[in-house]
Design a protein around this motif. Structure first.
Motif, mmCIF file in Angstrom:
data_model
loop_
_atom_site.group_PDB
_atom_site.id
_atom_site.type_symbol
_atom_site.label_atom_id
_atom_site.label_comp_id
_atom_site.label_asym_id
_atom_site.label_seq_id
_atom_site.Cartn_x
_atom_site.Cartn_y
_atom_site.Cartn_z
ATOM 1 N N ALA A 11 -8.941 -4.302 8.112
ATOM 2 C CA ALA A 11 -9.279 -5.175 9.246
ATOM 3 C C ALA A 11 -9.227 -4.387 10.556
ATOM 4 C CB ALA A 11 -8.328 -6.366 9.290
ATOM 5 N N SER A 12 -8.279 -3.445 10.683
ATOM 6 C CA SER A 12 -8.194 -2.610 11.885
ATOM 7 C C SER A 12 -9.437 -1.749 12.033
ATOM 8 C CB SER A 12 -6.957 -1.703 11.829
ATOM 9 O OG SER A 12 -5.783 -2.468 11.865
ATOM 10 N N GLY A 13 -9.945 -1.247 10.907
ATOM 11 C CA GLY A 13 -11.186 -0.480 10.929
ATOM 12 C C GLY A 13 -12.350 -1.325 11.422
ATOM 13 N N ALA A 37 -1.889 -9.456 16.515
ATOM 14 C CA ALA A 37 -0.705 -8.593 16.409
ATOM 15 C C ALA A 37 -0.440 -8.183 14.964
ATOM 16 C CB ALA A 37 0.513 -9.308 16.989
ATOM 17 N N ALA A 38 -0.924 -8.979 13.993
ATOM 18 C CA ALA A 38 -0.683 -8.666 12.572
ATOM 19 C C ALA A 38 -1.388 -7.382 12.154
ATOM 20 C CB ALA A 38 -1.146 -9.828 11.696
ATOM 21 N N LEU A 39 -2.359 -6.915 12.934
ATOM 22 C CA LEU A 39 -3.053 -5.665 12.602
ATOM 23 C C LEU A 39 -2.089 -4.479 12.578
ATOM 24 C CD1 LEU A 39 -6.265 -6.118 14.777
ATOM 25 C CD2 LEU A 39 -6.148 -6.217 12.280
ATOM 26 N N ASP A 41 0.895 -4.555 11.340
ATOM 27 C CA ASP A 41 1.780 -4.670 10.175
ATOM 28 C C ASP A 41 1.025 -4.173 8.943
ATOM 29 O OD1 ASP A 41 3.358 -5.368 8.042
ATOM 30 O OD2 ASP A 41 3.431 -7.513 8.508
ATOM 31 N N PRO A 42 1.408 -3.020 8.370
ATOM 32 C CA PRO A 42 0.660 -2.472 7.231
ATOM 33 C C PRO A 42 0.639 -3.380 6.011
ATOM 34 C CG PRO A 42 2.716 -1.282 7.577
ATOM 35 C CD PRO A 42 2.541 -2.180 8.750
ATOM 36 N N ASP A 43 1.591 -4.315 5.915
ATOM 37 C CA ASP A 43 1.625 -5.220 4.762
ATOM 38 C C ASP A 43 0.934 -6.558 5.030
ATOM 39 O OD1 ASP A 43 2.901 -3.457 3.096
ATOM 40 O OD2 ASP A 43 4.911 -4.127 3.644
ATOM 41 N N ALA A 44 0.409 -6.750 6.245
ATOM 42 C CA ALA A 44 -0.255 -8.018 6.559
ATOM 43 C C ALA A 44 -1.606 -8.092 5.850
ATOM 44 C CB ALA A 44 -0.443 -8.151 8.066
ATOM 45 N N ARG A 45 -2.059 -9.307 5.588
ATOM 46 C CA ARG A 45 -3.338 -9.540 4.918
ATOM 47 C C ARG A 45 -4.114 -10.617 5.680
ATOM 48 N NH1 ARG A 45 -3.820 -5.814 0.748
ATOM 49 N NH2 ARG A 45 -5.480 -7.147 -0.089
ATOM 50 N N PHE A 46 -5.424 -10.509 5.660
ATOM 51 C CA PHE A 46 -6.309 -11.520 6.245
ATOM 52 C C PHE A 46 -7.211 -12.052 5.137
ATOM 53 C CE2 PHE A 46 -5.155 -8.752 9.737
ATOM 54 C CZ PHE A 46 -4.934 -9.620 10.797
ATOM 55 N N THR A 47 -7.548 -13.330 5.203
ATOM 56 C CA THR A 47 -8.413 -13.880 4.151
ATOM 57 C C THR A 47 -9.817 -13.294 4.273
ATOM 58 O OG1 THR A 47 -9.170 -15.787 5.440
ATOM 59 C CG2 THR A 47 -7.137 -16.059 4.152
ATOM 60 N N GLN A 48 -10.495 -13.216 3.141
ATOM 61 C CA GLN A 48 -11.880 -12.726 3.123
ATOM 62 C C GLN A 48 -12.767 -13.593 4.011
ATOM 63 O OE1 GLN A 48 -13.732 -10.367 2.322
ATOM 64 N NE2 GLN A 48 -15.798 -11.203 2.104
ATOM 65 N N PRO A 77 -8.676 8.346 6.352
ATOM 66 C CA PRO A 77 -7.927 7.852 5.176
ATOM 67 C C PRO A 77 -7.069 6.623 5.473
ATOM 68 C CG PRO A 77 -7.895 10.242 5.225
ATOM 69 C CD PRO A 77 -8.562 9.804 6.504
ATOM 70 N N ALA A 78 -6.535 6.525 6.692
ATOM 71 C CA ALA A 78 -5.663 5.386 7.026
ATOM 72 C C ALA A 78 -6.396 4.056 6.914
ATOM 73 C CB ALA A 78 -5.101 5.554 8.430
ATOM 74 N N SER A 79 -7.733 4.056 7.048
ATOM 75 C CA SER A 79 -8.491 2.804 6.923
ATOM 76 C C SER A 79 -8.360 2.207 5.530
ATOM 77 C CB SER A 79 -9.976 3.055 7.215
ATOM 78 O OG SER A 79 -10.161 3.698 8.451
ATOM 79 N N PHE A 80 -8.013 3.050 4.557
ATOM 80 C CA PHE A 80 -7.939 2.626 3.155
ATOM 81 C C PHE A 80 -6.498 2.397 2.688
ATOM 82 C CE2 PHE A 80 -11.938 4.764 3.685
ATOM 83 C CZ PHE A 80 -12.819 4.093 2.873
ATOM 84 N N HIS A 81 -5.564 2.217 3.666
ATOM 85 C CA HIS A 81 -4.157 2.007 3.318
ATOM 86 C C HIS A 81 -3.664 3.233 2.544
ATOM 87 C CE1 HIS A 81 -0.550 -0.253 2.048
ATOM 88 N NE2 HIS A 81 -0.845 -1.121 2.982
ATOM 89 N N VAL A 82 -2.730 3.088 1.624
ATOM 90 C CA VAL A 82 -2.199 4.218 0.855
ATOM 91 C C VAL A 82 -3.270 4.820 -0.055
ATOM 92 C CG1 VAL A 82 -1.351 2.807 -1.065
ATOM 93 C CG2 VAL A 82 -0.237 4.986 -0.585
ATOM 94 N N VAL A 83 -4.291 4.034 -0.382
ATOM 95 C CA VAL A 83 -5.359 4.510 -1.270
ATOM 96 C C VAL A 83 -6.101 5.679 -0.629
ATOM 97 C CG1 VAL A 83 -7.356 3.819 -2.643
ATOM 98 C CG2 VAL A 83 -5.594 2.136 -2.084
ATOM 99 N N GLY A 84 -6.260 5.652 0.682
ATOM 100 C CA GLY A 84 -6.956 6.727 1.371
ATOM 101 C C GLY A 84 -6.267 8.067 1.192
ATOM 102 N N TYR A 85 -4.941 8.049 1.225
ATOM 103 C CA TYR A 85 -4.184 9.303 1.061
ATOM 104 C C TYR A 85 -4.207 9.770 -0.395
ATOM 105 C CZ TYR A 85 -2.753 8.144 5.769
ATOM 106 O OH TYR A 85 -2.781 7.846 7.108
ATOM 107 N N ALA A 86 -4.220 8.826 -1.323
ATOM 108 C CA ALA A 86 -4.353 9.188 -2.742
ATOM 109 C C ALA A 86 -5.701 9.849 -2.982
ATOM 110 C CB ALA A 86 -4.198 7.948 -3.620
ATOM 111 N N LEU A 87 -6.746 9.310 -2.353
ATOM 112 C CA LEU A 87 -8.081 9.883 -2.475
ATOM 113 C C LEU A 87 -8.113 11.279 -1.847
ATOM 114 C CD1 LEU A 87 -11.258 7.716 -1.874
ATOM 115 C CD2 LEU A 87 -11.272 10.165 -1.486
#
Length: 361
Positions: A11-13, A37-39, A41-48, A77-87
Motif C-alpha cells: 500500500a505504501s508503494g 498512519a497504518a502505512l 506499521d509493517p504488520d498492518a493490512r488493508f482490504t483489497q 525490495p521493501a515494497s514486497f515486505h520480507v519477500v522482497g529481501y528473500a528475492l
C-alpha cells in the motif's frame, strides 16, 4: 469468507506511485475512511476493496488511465515486505520468482501468481481477484510494471522481455505501456503476464547470498504462519470446535476464550468479512461433513458433537446446508465410495477445508 487484504508495504508503494501525480494521499485515505498512519506499521493490512477504491479515486482525480504503471518508478525490495529481501538474496531471478510465488499472500492475498518455463521462456502469470468490488486493471498493471522494474534493479541491467500480456482492453493511448515495458504488447489477453528470456532468469544475481536467503525464508514462513493464526476468524473457529461438544457456544463464551469483549469480537469478525452466527454455522456444516464421513458415528452422536441439544434442530440445519437429510447424504456417500475412488472424489459435495485443522503453510 474473510476479506482479502494487502500489506502496508505494498500500500505504501501505491501511495508513492500516486504522489507522482501530485495527489494528496492523506486526504484520499481520509475520504475513503482509511488509516494513513497504518502505512508505518509493517504488520498492518488493508482490504483489497479499499485499494480498488483508492486506485479508482486516483484515476478519477488525476485523469491518468495508466496510473498503475507509476509503481515501476518506486519499486524497491521493501515494497514486497520480507519477500522482497528473500528475492534479493536468491541465486537467480528464476529462484527469486519461485519464492515470490510461494510467499505471495504476504504481499497481497488478492493475487495469484504462477511462474513456469515454457518453449518461449519463463512466464510470470498474474491473476488479481476482487472481493465485493471487481478488481481494477491498475492493480495488475502495477504488479507487472513493478516486477519488471525489480528485475532490472536486482540484476543491475536492462531486462528485455519477449512480450507482455495485458488482460484489459487496449487503451486509446498505449504510449505509457510502451515506455514501461519496451516489449511487444498483447491486450485483451486471457491473463496478465510477463514473458522473460530464459538466459535473463537464470543468470546469477549480484545480490545473491545463500545464508541470507535461508534466513529470509524462515522469516517469511514465520510471518505466514503468524498472519494466518492472527486472524480472529481462525482463532474463533478453533474455540468453536473445542466448545461445540459441550453444547451450542454463546458469543460471550467465545469472546472470553479469546480475551476480547463481545463488541470487539463482533467488530473484528466483521472486518474479516463474517459474523459470529455465520462462523458458527459454517463451522458446524464443515464438521458435519467430516462426522458423516465416519461410518461408525451415529447421526445422534454427530448431532450432539455439533452442539445441538435437540437432534431435530440438527436435521433441519443439515437439510438447509445440503438440501438432503443426514441419512440421504450418508447413503450417497456410501454409493459414491462403492463406485470407486473417482466417483467418490466427485461425491455428494465439493471438498472443503476441514473446520478444525491448522492451515497448510
Amino acid at each position: 469468507m474473510s476479506e482479502r487484504t494487502t500489506s502496508a508495504s505494498w500500500a505504501s508503494g501505491i501511495v508513492k506511485a500516486l504522489e507522482f501525480e501530485g495527489l494528496d494521499c492523506p486526504a484520499l485515505f481520509k475520504q475513503l475512511g482509511l488509516d494513513f498512519a497504518a502505512l508505518d506499521d509493517p504488520d498492518a493490512r488493508f482490504t483489497q476493496d479499499s485499494m480498488t477504491r483508492l486506485w479508482q479515486l486516483a484515476e478519477e482525480l488525476s485523469g491518468n488511465r495508466a496510473i498503475g504503471l507509476n509503481m515501476a518508478r518506486v519499486v524497491r525490495p521493501a515494497s514486497f515486505h520480507v519477500v522482497g529481501y528473500a528475492l534479493m538474496s536468491s541465486r537467480t531471478l528464476a529462484e527469486g520468482f519461485e519464492r515470490l510465488v510461494r510467499y505471495q499472500r504476504i504481499i497481497a492475498e488478492s493475487s495469484d501468481l504462477s511462474f513456469r518455463l515454457g518453449p518461449e521462456g519463463y512466464s510470470l502469470v498474474l491473476t488479481v481477484h476482487g472481493d465485493h468490488l471487481p478488481p481494477t486493471r491498475h492493480s495488475a498493471e502495477a504488479s507487472l510494471a513493478c516486477a519488471l522494474a525489480l528485475c532490472c534493479w536486482l540484476s543491475g541491467r536492462t531486462i528485455q522481455l519477449r512480450r507482455v500480456l495485458v488482460q484489459g482492453p487496449q487503451p486509446q493511448d498505449i504510449e505509457p505501456y510502451k515506455q514501461a515495458f519496451r516489449a511487444p504488447l498483447v491486450f485483451g489477453a486471457p491473463h496478465d503476464a510477463l514473458v522473460f528470456e530464459r538466459a535473463d532468469m537464470e543468470a546469477p544475481l549480484p545480490t545473491a547470498n545463500e545464508a541470507m536467503a535461508i534466513l529470509h525464508d524462515r522469516f517469511a514462513g514465520e510471518y505466514l504462519a503468524r498472519f494466518s493464526e492472527s486472524r480472529v476468524t481462525h482463532r474463533a473457529r478453533q474455540v468453536l470446535c473445542r466448545m461445540l461438544p459441550q453444547g451450542e457456544p454463546k458469543r460471550e463464551m467465545v469472546a472470553q476464550a479469546l480475551h476480547l469483549s463481545q463488541r470487539t469480537l463482533q467488530r473484528r469478525l466483521q472486518e474479516e468479512g463474517t459474523s459470529f452466527q455465520t462462523l458458527l454455522d459454517d463451522t458446524r456444516r464443515e464438521l458435519a461433513e467430516q462426522y458423516l464421513a465416519q461410518p461408525n458415528m451415529t447421526l445422534l452422536e454427530a448431532a450432539y458433537l455439533l452442539g445441538f441439544a435437540d437432534p431435530s434442530n440438527f436435521f433441519r440445519a443439515f437439510r438447509r446446508w445440503f438440501d438432503l437429510t443426514p441419512g440421504e447424504y450418508r447413503t450417497r456417500m456410501e454409493l459414491a465410495r462403492s463406485a470407486g475412488p473417482e466417483a467418490s472424489a466427485q461425491g455428494v459435495s465439493a471438498a472443503r477445508t476441514p473446520a478444525c485443522t491448522e492451515p497448510a503453510p
